[in-house]
Design a protein around this motif. Structure first.
Motif, PDB file in Angstrom:
ATOM      1  N   GLU B  93      34.777  32.633  31.709  1.00  0.00           N
ATOM      2  CA  GLU B  93      34.498  30.913  32.817  1.00  0.00           C
ATOM      3  C   GLU B  93      33.325  29.916  33.677  1.00  0.00           C
ATOM      4  O   GLU B  93      32.920  29.685  33.409  1.00  0.00           O
ATOM      5  CB  GLU B  93      35.810  30.815  33.483  1.00  0.00           C
ATOM      6  N   ALA B  94      33.605  31.340  34.791  1.00  0.00           N
ATOM      7  CA  ALA B  94      31.723  31.059  35.688  1.00  0.00           C
ATOM      8  C   ALA B  94      30.411  30.853  34.664  1.00  0.00           C
ATOM      9  O   ALA B  94      29.548  30.340  34.963  1.00  0.00           O
ATOM     10  CB  ALA B  94      32.151  32.086  36.378  1.00  0.00           C
ATOM     11  N   PHE B  95      30.562  32.070  33.793  1.00  0.00           N
ATOM     12  CA  PHE B  95      29.295  31.777  32.901  1.00  0.00           C
ATOM     13  C   PHE B  95      29.426  30.253  31.462  1.00  0.00           C
ATOM     14  O   PHE B  95      28.326  30.089  31.736  1.00  0.00           O
ATOM     15  CB  PHE B  95      29.300  32.549  31.891  1.00  0.00           C
ATOM     16  N   LYS B  96      30.511  30.172  31.418  1.00  0.00           N
ATOM     17  CA  LYS B  96      30.547  29.355  30.757  1.00  0.00           C
ATOM     18  C   LYS B  96      30.080  28.079  31.513  1.00  0.00           C
ATOM     19  O   LYS B  96      29.073  26.933  30.725  1.00  0.00           O
ATOM     20  CB  LYS B  96      31.967  29.248  29.900  1.00  0.00           C
ATOM     21  N   ASN B  97      30.651  27.176  32.932  1.00  0.00           N
ATOM     22  CA  ASN B  97      30.491  26.433  32.965  1.00  0.00           C
ATOM     23  C   ASN B  97      29.110  26.394  34.139  1.00  0.00           C
ATOM     24  O   ASN B  97      28.271  25.786  33.738  1.00  0.00           O
ATOM     25  CB  ASN B  97      31.602  26.384  34.527  1.00  0.00           C
ATOM     26  N   PHE B  98      28.765  27.717  34.634  1.00  0.00           N
ATOM     27  CA  PHE B  98      27.424  27.707  35.494  1.00  0.00           C
ATOM     28  C   PHE B  98      25.870  28.012  34.631  1.00  0.00           C
ATOM     29  O   PHE B  98      25.218  28.356  35.327  1.00  0.00           O
ATOM     30  CB  PHE B  98      26.791  28.571  36.504  1.00  0.00           C
ATOM     31  N   GLY B  99      26.039  29.403  33.879  1.00  0.00           N
ATOM     32  CA  GLY B  99      25.053  30.333  33.331  1.00  0.00           C
ATOM     33  C   GLY B  99      24.473  28.826  32.624  1.00  0.00           C
ATOM     34  O   GLY B  99      24.914  27.514  31.810  1.00  0.00           O
ATOM     35  N   LEU B 100      23.759  29.565  31.636  1.00  0.00           N
ATOM     36  CA  LEU B 100      22.343  28.675  31.163  1.00  0.00           C
ATOM     37  C   LEU B 100      23.490  28.420  28.997  1.00  0.00           C
ATOM     38  O   LEU B 100      24.206  28.888  28.591  1.00  0.00           O
ATOM     39  CB  LEU B 100      21.276  29.696  30.315  1.00  0.00           C
ATOM     40  N   LYS B 101      22.683  26.956  28.575  1.00  0.00           N
ATOM     41  CA  LYS B 101      23.500  26.990  27.457  1.00  0.00           C
ATOM     42  C   LYS B 101      22.339  26.646  26.612  1.00  0.00           C
ATOM     43  O   LYS B 101      20.875  26.307  27.380  1.00  0.00           O
ATOM     44  CB  LYS B 101      24.606  25.385  27.628  1.00  0.00           C
ATOM     45  N   ASP B 102      22.792  26.634  25.178  1.00  0.00           N
ATOM     46  CA  ASP B 102      21.657  26.252  24.178  1.00  0.00           C
ATOM     47  C   ASP B 102      20.656  25.271  24.725  1.00  0.00           C
ATOM     48  O   ASP B 102      19.360  24.638  23.947  1.00  0.00           O
ATOM     49  CB  ASP B 102      22.093  26.624  23.035  1.00  0.00           C
ATOM     50  N   ASP B 103      21.369  24.438  25.108  1.00  0.00           N
ATOM     51  CA  ASP B 103      20.769  22.658  25.029  1.00  0.00           C
ATOM     52  C   ASP B 103      20.014  22.646  26.302  1.00  0.00           C
ATOM     53  O   ASP B 103      19.808  21.626  26.789  1.00  0.00           O
ATOM     54  CB  ASP B 103      21.495  21.799  24.894  1.00  0.00           C
ATOM     55  N   CYS B 104      19.954  23.205  27.516  1.00  0.00           N
ATOM     56  CA  CYS B 104      19.878  23.254  28.851  1.00  0.00           C
ATOM     57  C   CYS B 104      18.120  22.955  28.148  1.00  0.00           C
ATOM     58  O   CYS B 104      17.074  23.627  28.447  1.00  0.00           O
ATOM     59  CB  CYS B 104      20.193  24.294  29.247  1.00  0.00           C
ATOM     60  N   LYS B 105      17.498  22.090  29.756  1.00  0.00           N
ATOM     61  CA  LYS B 105      16.518  21.346  29.979  1.00  0.00           C
ATOM     62  C   LYS B 105      16.134  21.855  30.803  1.00  0.00           C
ATOM     63  O   LYS B 105      14.900  21.907  31.765  1.00  0.00           O
ATOM     64  CB  LYS B 105      16.521  19.658  29.495  1.00  0.00           C
ATOM     65  N   THR B 106      17.137  21.544  32.127  1.00  0.00           N
ATOM     66  CA  THR B 106      16.641  21.781  33.397  1.00  0.00           C
ATOM     67  C   THR B 106      17.709  23.662  33.682  1.00  0.00           C
ATOM     68  O   THR B 106      19.099  23.405  33.637  1.00  0.00           O
ATOM     69  CB  THR B 106      16.991  20.947  34.181  1.00  0.00           C
ATOM     70  N   LEU B 107      16.835  24.173  34.203  1.00  0.00           N
ATOM     71  CA  LEU B 107      17.002  25.335  34.643  1.00  0.00           C
ATOM     72  C   LEU B 107      16.672  25.887  35.870  1.00  0.00           C
ATOM     73  O   LEU B 107      16.096  26.060  36.395  1.00  0.00           O
ATOM     74  CB  LEU B 107      17.874  26.531  33.721  1.00  0.00           C
ATOM     75  N   ILE B 108      18.108  26.654  36.736  1.00  0.00           N
ATOM     76  CA  ILE B 108      17.518  26.890  38.176  1.00  0.00           C
ATOM     77  C   ILE B 108      17.742  28.621  37.753  1.00  0.00           C
ATOM     78  O   ILE B 108      18.591  29.728  37.316  1.00  0.00           O
ATOM     79  CB  ILE B 108      18.187  26.398  38.474  1.00  0.00           C
ATOM     80  N   ALA B 109      16.271  29.700  38.242  1.00  0.00           N
ATOM     81  CA  ALA B 109      16.667  30.630  38.118  1.00  0.00           C
ATOM     82  C   ALA B 109      16.439  31.700  39.482  1.00  0.00           C
ATOM     83  O   ALA B 109      15.636  31.282  40.300  1.00  0.00           O
ATOM     84  CB  ALA B 109      14.641  31.453  37.644  1.00  0.00           C
ATOM     85  N   VAL B 110      17.025  32.422  39.816  1.00  0.00           N
ATOM     86  CA  VAL B 110      17.897  33.140  41.324  1.00  0.00           C
ATOM     87  C   VAL B 110      17.751  34.537  40.872  1.00  0.00           C
ATOM     88  O   VAL B 110      18.089  35.314  39.573  1.00  0.00           O
ATOM     89  CB  VAL B 110      18.439  32.994  41.509  1.00  0.00           C
ATOM     90  N   GLN B 111      16.456  34.313  41.610  1.00  0.00           N
ATOM     91  CA  GLN B 111      16.068  36.384  41.178  1.00  0.00           C
ATOM     92  C   GLN B 111      16.699  36.707  42.931  1.00  0.00           C
ATOM     93  O   GLN B 111      16.282  36.338  44.096  1.00  0.00           O
ATOM     94  CB  GLN B 111      14.464  37.094  41.276  1.00  0.00           C
ATOM     95  N   ILE B 112      17.122  37.709  43.155  1.00  0.00           N
ATOM     96  CA  ILE B 112      17.682  38.814  44.737  1.00  0.00           C
ATOM     97  C   ILE B 112      17.347  39.676  44.140  1.00  0.00           C
ATOM     98  O   ILE B 112      17.603  41.270  43.770  1.00  0.00           O
ATOM     99  CB  ILE B 112      19.037  38.367  44.168  1.00  0.00           C
ATOM    100  N   LEU B 113      16.297  40.035  45.136  1.00  0.00           N
ATOM    101  CA  LEU B 113      15.699  41.584  45.250  1.00  0.00           C
ATOM    102  C   LEU B 113      16.523  42.711  46.596  1.00  0.00           C
ATOM    103  O   LEU B 113      15.639  42.038  47.595  1.00  0.00           O
ATOM    104  CB  LEU B 113      14.430  41.824  45.373  1.00  0.00           C
TER     105      LEU B 113
END
Ligand SMILES: Nc1ncnc2c1ncn2[C@@H]1O[C@H](COP(=O)(O)O)[C@@H](O)[C@H]1O
Lengths: 263, 157
Positions: B93-113
């Motif tokens: 559910e988390a991936f479905k709601n907050f993850g990337l979708k095929d029609d995504c035009k705006t996205l956020i990339a988070v990297q934690i090192l």
């Protein structure tokens, strides 16, 4: 004991978070800090509350961890729900680390004028009982009605506080009037039981009676006036429910009196 | 060059980790990214589900709490972030709601090192075909779907 608990908290949070102890109860220690747990470059005068439930040596470690986690999570979830109730004033929850027993929340309240201390309801009423002030001032009346309304909103929406003393009601001065906030939901619950509500009202009445006895009758009447307003806003259903709560409040009071007569 | 737009931060309680958050607009290869999202060294989040930096950072804080003091419930710290954005503990559910979708035009990339992780932020620009812009609350608000967020987060008004 006290320093040991502080050291435990410091060891977990690390050297970047400075803590100042402001209260120590049986269950938790309350600190303030100027460090936000995740938002960068915060406002200089902003501070935050860190509530810490330290491990209890007399409990078995795994039972202790499970209890700490459950209570910390329970209080956090309740606070998060209450924050969404329209019109209800509670601190905003910022973060929760249930494994170590930490809750971070918004700091509320301020210093009262003339050295009357922190702006909880208890100190506020002390301030107005001073010689040069009128305990029955309109400001006191309006504030107590607003406090009553907050409790009314809490109960009407199906929640109980569990430890509703005049120290757990904090006032903030907003546009020239005092806005009450309810804090410390460590004993709070999702509860529609009239008994829990009656007890909330009784605990607050006792608190007012013990610290401000000369004016307690008037003060409690104003609190109930505000409380009733919320219920009366909901027509016949509201009025019927109000009657149930008030009846139970009376019963709790009578029980309390009996208990104190026995000793 | 575009990295000046990036939000780098270290959370005071977790000084061993560096967090970088980037916002991309006009993304053209969401579908391609989605097909290899598991191998990418960052979390990719649908910007429609995010209304503020506070929302992102509170989830990142929670993910660090989970991996430091509990046990990791997902494959990586990055998927843990997606899980922590979600009010439910259901990973799908988390991936479905907050993850990337095929029609995504705006996205956020988070990297934690973490202390032992390779810095891979440089790969962001190669992988994501879009325009990196500054991570501002104002911009996040423009892209977010408030009704969707209220529905997912159970905050009816
Ligand atoms: N959100 C808050 N804002 C300001 N003071 C607080 C807050 N929460 C707790 N306190 C203070 O800490 C004391 C003990 O907190 P508690 O253990 O939650 O009852 C309270 O009586 C307040 O003086």
């Amino acid at each position: 004991m006290s320093q040991e608990v502080v050291n435990k908290a410091l060891a977990i949070l690390g050297p970047n978070i400075e803590l100042k102890t402001i209260a120590q109860g049986a269950e938790a220690v309350v600190f303030t800090t100027k460090v936000h747990p995740y938002l960068p470059n915060g406002n200089e005068d902003k501070k935050y509350i860190v509530k810490y439930r330290p491990p209890k040596r007399y409990r078995h470690p795994s039972i202790d961890q499970a209890l700490t986690k459950r209570r910390t999570l329970g209080e956090s979830r309740l606070l998060a729900k209450l924050y969404l109730v329209k019109g209800l004033n509670v601190p905003k929850i910022i973060a929760c680390d249930a494994y170590n027993g930490f809750i971070w929340e918004e700091f509320l309240g301020e210093e009262l004028p003339d050295g009357y201390g922190f702006s909880n309801l208890k100190n506020f009423l002390w301030m107005y009982s001073a010689k040069d002030r009128n305990p029955h001032d309109e400001v006191v009346k309006n504030t107590l009605i607003r406090v009553g309304r907050q409790i009314g909103l809490l109960h009407w929406n199906g929640y109980c506080h569990g430890d509703l003393t005049s120290s757990n009601i904090v006032l903030e001065s907003v546009d020239g009037s005092w806005q009450p906030f309810l804090i410390d939901f460590g004993l709070g619950s999702i509860s529609d039981s009239v008994e829990d509500k009656g007890v909330d009202l009784y605990v607050l009445e006792r608190a007012i009676l013990s610290t401000h006895s000369s004016y307690a009758d008037q003060y409690n009447a104003w609190l109930l006036e505000g409380f009733s307003q919320i219920y009366n806003d909901h027509g016949k259903t509201g009025q019927a429910k109000l009657q149930e709560v008030l009846n139970r409040f009376n019963e709790v009071r009578l029980r309390g009196r009996k208990r104190s007569m026995i000793g | 060059m575009s990295s000046i737009n990036r939000c780098y931060t270290v959370l005071p309680q977790f000084p061993d980790y560096t967090v970088s958050i980037s916002l991309f607009e006009d993304v053209s290869n969401a579908q391609e990214l989605r097909s290899k999202v598991a191998e990418l060294p960052f979390a990719l989040i649908d910007a429609r589900a995010i209304c503020s930096r506070e929302q992102l950072l509170s989830a990142i804080y929670r993910a660090l709490v989970e991996v430091s003091y509990n046990k990791r419930r997902t494959k990586s710290l990055h998927s843990e972030c997606l899980l922590c954005l979600s009010p439910s503990s259901n990973i799908g559910e988390a991936f479905k709601n907050f993850g990337l979708k095929d029609d995504c035009k705006t996205l956020i990339a988070v990297q934690i090192l973490g202390p032992n992780d390779q810095n891979a932020v440089e790969r962001l620009g190669e992988e994501i075909h879009g325009r990196e812009v500054e991570l501002l609350d104002q911009t996040l608000q423009q892209h977010c779907d408030e009704t969707f967020i209220r529905k997912v987060c159970g905050h009816q008004r």
